[in-house]
Design an enzyme around this catalytic site. Structure first.
Site, PDB file in Angstrom:
ATOM      1  CG  HIS A 162      -1.264  -9.545   4.897  1.00  0.00           C
ATOM      2  ND1 HIS A 162      -0.891  -9.511   3.634  1.00  0.00           N
ATOM      3  CD2 HIS A 162       0.034 -10.033   5.370  1.00  0.00           C
ATOM      4  CE1 HIS A 162       0.473  -9.403   3.438  1.00  0.00           C
ATOM      5  NE2 HIS A 162       0.991  -9.739   4.597  1.00  0.00           N
ATOM      6  CG  ASP A 217       3.999 -10.316   6.156  1.00  0.00           C
ATOM      7  OD1 ASP A 217       4.798 -11.237   6.398  1.00  0.00           O
ATOM      8  OD2 ASP A 217       3.795  -9.870   4.851  1.00  0.00           O
ATOM      9  CB  CYS A 259      -0.786  -0.045   1.229  1.00  0.00           C
ATOM     10  SG  CYS A 259      -2.105  -1.352   1.284  1.00  0.00           S
TER      11      CYS A 259
END
Length: 692
Positions: A175, A267, A31
């Site tokens: 995720h 992560d 992102c």
């Protein structure tokens, strides 16, 4: 120069279904805070990465349907055909440089609160939505019709993505951010039908969506699956052994396995809490389950480690998000034998904060990140000088170092004077604090680059006065003298000095970093800064045996670090070290042996025992030199001085990323026509108005 043969393995092509990556460097989806609002800026950023040698360049998650969107976060959208041109422009920019374009389609399910569309979220179970902001919204349980609809919507989006020109079309199941992950995990899936219960049932929908996608694209696009191998909560959620069984059951159905840890905060841990390659134990062993290529991440900055991962059979492709942000040209520099020119990621996660604050991505190491289209900044190219006038930079912190590096690249004669005996300014000091050692890379990279520039002179142990500067006859002076932490308590809450009575011992964060420690054993750390510094100082003092109480007017420790996804880790470590955390407090006064605190809600006062108080509140620019020079502005012309400019913390204290950006901006804009302040200093996209 040519590359070292030891790294040849990283430049081997890798077949991914019907397409081939020209090397093993793979920018995984990440992102960026731009998304559907800034598609040209986003395309520019991805295109530069392709130019820099990343063989696969992917989007962030792309919302595929209006019934599952994640407002306030700004990602890409592929809701209907009108979204295709923006995405096609990005794919074109990636293809211009011979790279493959990947798109991560996402139906967010229980991670989508639908604050914009106002549709009711859906998931495998009727649960509150799983968002970062604890939205007071619940999802309804999907029935068979809903499942069929989502499969159809996903297939429609796949076809649009293919029309937009993407080479890899993801099936996203990672995720805890997409509905497929929610179906896989017992944490969210309590179904008793064929989509719940057993492992085989929980992967049924993933298998169906993968097959739908492959049927839709045929042999034109690769179909990767992104999956999380562990939620780090034990058997209550996904765990490695179970996910390995899932992968084994679907082994060769997708064209690539992209393996991660759940959630995103695990992560993408910061360097303060995780070393390079921290996810390797979770990735290890996946390749033995499938004949298809495997990609994974671990904030890999060492190219030797990258090559070793391939040789050992851990990964086929080196996945990167943050390292590709810090240096979009990492692969090309390695290929050209310029390993010393690579800007290594420091793992601060300031890049992540762009997504959380809905603002364009930024990077501490790479000040051009997010500005490729907006300002026309390229990470490796900069316009040549337009005059021969020299520049004196006073202060070799992050702003001064970056200004000197960029000005030197332009060809200007540069003199960089530092009062201390080492370069780096605040990063040299902060990198010695617990967990921040990797931050010294901000200094190391720039120092190494400066030594390659014959037109840049470095002067250490060189404090300068206004008289010195006026006597040099150098026309342009840049003051990058940094800032100092206040010792009076002025910050976000208290905008006036806090009363300090009777000789009470009060220290600032600057005092602590300079090596001064409290005399007594009981220490109060008052944090009205709310970023990392208060928590780091508390951790440092606790590690030295002090009994530490951390107090803040916020609801939690280091609250702004929610934007860098490390607040949980900070508070956890503080509690593990025995630091008492007190929130929702005001600091009314500091007295010998105690601090007068007050509840933010009731005003009720209490006395907290403290032999010393460390105030971490705000900073003051070190502007004495600026003030002295401005006082003598009438004499500038006689001394040959044309301009004096304060940059970075010396102008207004902020993050290290702000400082490197300020240094770079000064260097880019030197000798340009001065900005009038009325027009925008960057490009923006304006929404097209549709007829009602």
């Amino acid at each position: 120069m040519s590359r070292d043969p030891a790294y040849d393995i990283l430049f081997e092509p890798v077949k991914i279904g019907p397409v081939t990556a020209r090397n093993r460097f793979y920018q995984v989806p990440h992102c960026n805070g731009m998304g559907y609002r800034d598609p040209s800026a986003l395309a520019g950023m991805r295109g530069v990465k392709a130019e820099g040698g990343w063989a696969v360049v992917c989007t962030e998650q792309v919302e595929l349907h209006y019934s599952s969107e994640i407002t306030p976060f700004i990602e890409l959208r592929l809701w209907d055909d009108r979204d295709i041109p923006a995405l096609a422009g990005m794919a074109d920019r990636i293809h211009e440089h011979g790279s493959l374009a990947g798109i991560e389609l996402a139906y967010n399910g229980m991670n989508g609160p639908n604050l914009y569309s106002r549709e009711v979220p859906m998931g495998p179970a009727p649960l509150p939505v799983a968002t970062f902001t604890y939205d007071p919204v619940q999802a309804r349980r999907m029935d068979k019709t809903d499942i069929a609809n989502v499969r159809r919507w996903h297939r429609d989006a796949v076809l649009r993505a293919r029309r937009a020109g993407f080479d890899l079309i993801y099936v996203y199941a990672a995720h805890a951010l997409g509905f497929l992950h929610h179906f896989l995990s017992r944490r969210y899936n309590d179904r008793t039908d064929e989509y719940g219960g057993s492992l085989e049932n929980r992967i049924r929908l993933l298998r169906e969506v993968v097959q739908d996608t492959k049927d839709a694209v045929g042999d034109t696009c690769a179909v990767p699956v992104r999956i999380s191998v562990d939620e780090l909560i034990g058997e209550g959620g996904l765990y490695k052994e179970e996910v390995e069984d899932m992968i084994g059951l679907m082994a060769d159905l997708p064209d690539l396995w992209d393996v991660t840890i759940a959630g995103w905060e695990n992560d993408s841990q910061t360097s303060r809490f995780a070393e390079e390659g921290f996810s390797e134990p979770f990735i290890n062993g996946i390749k033995r389950l499938t004949s298809k290529p495997v990609v994974g991440v671990g904030r890999y900055t060492s190219v030797d480690r990258m090559a070793s991962l391939v040789r050992k059979g851990v990964l086929d492709l080196i996945g990167a998000a943050r390292p590709s942000i810090a240096d979009p040209f990492l692969p090309k520099k390695l290929e050209e034998g310029r390993i010393e020119d690579i800007r290594e990621c420091i793992g601060c996660n300031i890049c992540v904060s762009g997504d959380f604050t809905q603002s364009p991505i930024r990077c501490t190491q790479n000040p051009t990140m997010g500005e490729e289209w907006r300002k026309g900044w390229h990470p490796e190219r900069i316009v040549a000088k337009t005059s021969d006038k020299p520049v004196l930079i006073v202060g070799a912190g992050p702003a001064g170092l970056e200004a000197a590096r960029a000005l030197g690249r332009r060809g200007y004669p540069v003199m960089l004077a530092e009062a201390r005996r080492e370069l780096g300014g605040r990063v040299a000091l902060e990198s010695r604090l617990p967990g921040l050692a990797a931050w010294i890379r901000v200094k190391d990279y720039r120092e190494q680059q400066l030594h390659q520039l014959p037109n840049v002179e470095l002067f250490l142990d060189s404090p300068l006065t206004a008289d010195d500067i006026m006597g040099f006859g150098i026309p342009r002076v840049v003051l990058a003298t940094g800032a100092t932490w206040r010792r009076d308590g002025v910050g976000h809450l208290h905008t006036r000095a806090i009363p300090i009575e009777g000789g009470a011992e009060v220290l600032s964060a600057s005092d602590i970093m300079a090596g001064r420690l409290p005399a007594g054993g009981r220490v109060l750390v008052w944090d009205d800064d709310h970023y990392y510094m208060g928590g780091v100082i508390a951790e440092l003092l606790a590690g030295k045996g002090y009994r530490v109480t951390y107090a803040t007017p916020a609801s939690e420790a280091s609250t702004w670090t929610r934007n860098t996804m490390e607040q949980f880790f900070i508070q956890k470590r503080m509690l593990e070290k025995g630091i008492a955390i007190r929130s929702f407090l005001a600091l009314n006064a500091v007295r010998p042996g105690e601090a007068a605190m007050a509840c933010m809600f009731t005003g009720r006062e209490e006395r907290l025992e403290a032999d010393a108080t460390v105030l971490v509140t705000s900073r003051l620019p070190n502007d004495e030199l600026l003030t002295a020079l401005n006082a003598r502005a009438a004499d500038w012309a006689d001394s040959g001085l044309e301009s004096v400019t304060a940059i970075g913390d010396a102008l207004a204290p902020a993050t290290i990323a702000h400082a490197t950006y300020a240094g770079h901006r000064f260097a880019r804009e030197l000798d340009e026509a001065p900005h009038d302040g009325d027009s925008l200093p960057f490009r923006r996209e304006v929404t097209e108005l549709l007829k009602a």
